[in-house]
Design an enzyme around this catalytic site. Structure first.
Site, PDB file in Angstrom:
ATOM      1  N   CYS A  42       0.700  -1.255   0.130  1.00 48.55           N
ATOM      2  CA  CYS A  42       0.018   0.099  -0.070  1.00 48.55           C
ATOM      3  C   CYS A  42       0.898   1.485  -0.009  1.00 48.55           C
ATOM      4  O   CYS A  42       1.688   1.489  -1.089  1.00 48.55           O
ATOM      5  CB  CYS A  42      -1.048  -0.177   1.181  1.00 48.55           C
ATOM      6  SG  CYS A  42      -2.286   1.189   0.949  1.00 48.55           S
ATOM      7  N   HIS A  58      -3.879  -5.330  -0.288  1.00 47.82           N
ATOM      8  CA  HIS A  58      -3.565  -5.799   1.150  1.00 47.82           C
ATOM      9  C   HIS A  58      -3.730  -7.384   1.171  1.00 47.82           C
ATOM     10  O   HIS A  58      -4.752  -7.742   1.465  1.00 47.82           O
ATOM     11  CB  HIS A  58      -4.787  -5.314   2.160  1.00 47.82           C
ATOM     12  CG  HIS A  58      -4.335  -3.799   2.476  1.00 47.82           C
ATOM     13  ND1 HIS A  58      -3.680  -3.512   3.577  1.00 47.82           N
ATOM     14  CD2 HIS A  58      -4.561  -2.637   2.028  1.00 47.82           C
ATOM     15  CE1 HIS A  58      -3.427  -2.235   3.905  1.00 47.82           C
ATOM     16  NE2 HIS A  58      -4.014  -1.638   2.516  1.00 47.82           N
ATOM     17  N   GLU A  89      -2.760  -9.420   3.473  1.00 44.41           N
ATOM     18  CA  GLU A  89      -3.105  -9.864   4.747  1.00 44.41           C
ATOM     19  C   GLU A  89      -4.678  -9.792   5.147  1.00 44.41           C
ATOM     20  O   GLU A  89      -5.087 -10.604   5.989  1.00 44.41           O
ATOM     21  CB  GLU A  89      -2.459  -9.218   5.977  1.00 44.41           C
ATOM     22  CG  GLU A  89      -3.089  -7.713   6.363  1.00 44.41           C
ATOM     23  CD  GLU A  89      -3.292  -6.667   5.339  1.00 44.41           C
ATOM     24  OE1 GLU A  89      -4.207  -5.782   5.301  1.00 44.41           O
ATOM     25  OE2 GLU A  89      -2.422  -6.767   4.406  1.00 44.41           O
TER      26      GLU A  89
END
Length: 414
Positions: free
Chosen positions: A293, A377, A379
C-alpha cells in the site's frame, strides 16, 4: 395533525398523526450538498475526505485500519453492526491512539449484535473510539455521486439536539485542504520501536506467540495493520517495529534479514519527503524488501516513479488483481486513494500486478534485486487467502539471500 385513539382501558388519548424526523447528524460536502441522517457514535464535527467501501464484512477492521485516517467511510453494504465488535478484530497498532477512519456512513440503523464473538455494540464502540457516524442515508446515491465527481472533501457533524450552523459547516467543508500533500503517517505511526511476536488467530484458540523465530524482519510503521505483523511472525520471524521517521541507519542497526514497508494514510509524496531517502539507501543493501500500500507507493517513488491522486480510489474486498509473474487472478482487499503510475517506471523496474477493474498498477519488482511491493492488502484475506503467497515470496527472498532452500509459495494449486 393529531388523531384520536382508544387505549386498552377504553379511554381516549391523542397521538401525533405524523412524526417529523429531526436530523441529528449531517454530512456537508465541499460543494454545499447537505445530507441529513441519524447521528450515531461520537458527537462533534470533523473534516475529512469521503470514500465508499464495497466490502460485505470486516467493518471493524476497516474502521480501525490506519490507512483510513482522514477519511469518512461510506459502507455500500446496508447492514453494518450486526455482529458487534470485539478486541480481536482491531487493526491499528495502538488502540488508545484511535488511528483509523474519523467518520462512517450507514444506510440502515445499527442493529443489536448477533455473534458469539461480539463483546460490544457498534454504536458504543464508535463512541469510545471518537468516530462520528450517520445512519439513514441513501448510500447508493452517495456512492454514485463519488463515482461521478470523485471523493469529496466534507464535514461530518453529530449533535443529539439537531442544532447545526449549516452555513458555517459549508464554509468549513469548502475550506478544508484535503489529503493532497498531507502527511498523515506521522500521526498514526508508532512513537518508539517495539517487538511483535503474535501469530495469526486460530478459531477457538485465539492468538499464539512466535517463540522460536528463524529470521528477523524490521517493519517500518507508516500505519501498519496488526494482521500483517501476525502473518510475518507466523512464517517464522521476530518483527521489530520502527517509526515512520526511521533512517536507513536505524533500520540496519537491527541487522535485519528482511525489511518491510507498511501501509498507511495520506499522500505518499508528502510522507516520502523523509521516508524516501531512507528507502533509497535500504534498496542498495540487497536485504530483501517488501512493501504494501503506502509502502508500495513510496518504494515506487524511491525507484524514480511517480504517484497520483485517484478519482474515486479503490476501497473494498472484492477487487480482482492479476499477478503477471504467474498469470493467476486473485480477489483482494484494497484501500487506497493514491496510485503508482506504472508509465513512470525507469528501466529495471517491472510492473507485476494489475487491477482488472481499471488497469491501474498494483505491484512492482526490481530486476535483479530482492525488492518488490503490492498496492493491495494480502493480509486482509477476502479471497480468503488468495494473496498470502506474497508473504511466502518475501520469506523465500530471505532464504535465497542466505543460501537456503525456498518453500512453495502456495499450500496447494489454485
Amino acid at each position: 395533525m393529531t388523531t384520536n385513539t382508544t387505549t386498552d382501558a377504553g379511554t381516549s388519548s391523542k397521538t401525533a398523526g405524523w412524526t417529523e424526523f429531526k436530523p441529528t447528524a449531517l454530512l456537508v460536502l465541499a460543494d454545499g450538498t447537505v445530507i441529513e441522517g441519524k447521528g450515531l457514535g461520537a458527537t462533534g464535527i470533523c473534516e475529512a475526505e469521503v470514500c465508499f467501501n464495497t466490502a460485505l464484512t470486516g467493518y471493524e477492521e476497516i474502521l480501525t485500519d490506519p490507512s483510513y485516517a482522514g477519511q469518512i467511510v461510506t459502507f455500500t453494504f446496508p447492514h453494518i453492526g450486526n455482529v458487534g465488535t470485539n478486541k480481536e478484530d482491531i487493526e491499528d497498532l495502538t488502540p488508545a491512539n484511535r488511528a483509523g477512519a474519523v467518520g462512517a456512513i450507514f444506510k440502515a440503523d445499527i442493529t443489536a449484535p448477533s455473534s458469539y464473538r461480539a463483546a460490544d455494540h457498534l454504536d458504543h464502540w464508535l463512541k469510545a473510539r471518537g468516530v462520528i457516524a450517520l445512519a439513514g442515508v441513501d448510500t447508493r446515491a452517495l456512492t454514485v455521486l463519488i463515482r461521478e465527481k470523485g471523493m469529496p472533501n466534507a464535514v461530518i457533524a453529530h449533535d443529539p439536539d439537531g442544532k447545526f450552523d449549516i452555513p458555517a459547516l459549508k464554509k468549513r467543508a469548502a475550506a478544508w485542504h484535503g489529503l493532497l500533500d498531507l502527511d498523515l503517517a506521522k500521526d498514526v505511526t508508532s512513537g518508539q520501536s517495539s517487538v511483535w511476536t503474535e501469530k495469526p488467530w486460530v478459531w477457538n484458540e485465539g492468538f499464539d506467540e512466535q517463540t522460536a523465530p528463524e529470521f528477523h524482519v524490521v517493519a517500518i510503521d507508516y500505519g501498519i495493520k496488526r494482521n500483517i505483523l501476525r502473518l510475518i511472525a507466523g512464517l517464522g520471524a521476530k518483527v521489530t517495529i520502527l517509526p515512520a521517521s526511521a533512517t536507513a541507519e536505524d533500520v540496519l542497526a537491527h541487522k535485519p534479514d528482511g525489511i518491510f514497508l507498511s501501509n498507511g494514510p495520506g499522500d505518499p509524496a508528502a510522507t516520502g519527503k523523509y521516508a524516501v531517502p531512507a528507502i533509497k539507501e535500504l534498496i542498495k543493501t540487497d536485504i530483501p524488501v517488501f512493501g504494501i500500500c503506502l509502502g508500495h507507493q513510496m518504494l515506487a517513488l524511491a525507484l524514480g516513479g511517480d504517484t497520483k491522486k485517484m478519482h474515486q480510489g479503490h476501497h473494498g474486498a472484492n477487487h480482482p488483481v492479476r499477478d503477471d509473474t504467474t498469470g493467476k487472478v486473485e480477489i483482494v482487499s484494497m484501500n487506497h486513494g493514491f496510485a503508482v503510475d506504472a508509465q513512470s517506471f525507469p528501466d529495471g523496474v517491472e510492473e507485476t500486478h494489475i487491477s482488472l477493474f481499471d488497469g491501474s498498477n498494483c505491484g512492482l519488482r526490481v530486476v535483479g534485486r530482492p525488492v518488490f511491493s503490492v498496492q493491495h492488502h494480502p493480509e486482509a484475506s477476502p479471497g480468503p487467502q488468495d494473496s498470502h503467497y506474497l508473504f511466502r515470496r518475501f520469506f523465500n527472498l530471505i532464504r535465497e539471500s542466505k543460501g537456503m532452500q525456498t518453500l512453495p509459495e502456495r499450500d496447494h494449486a489454485a
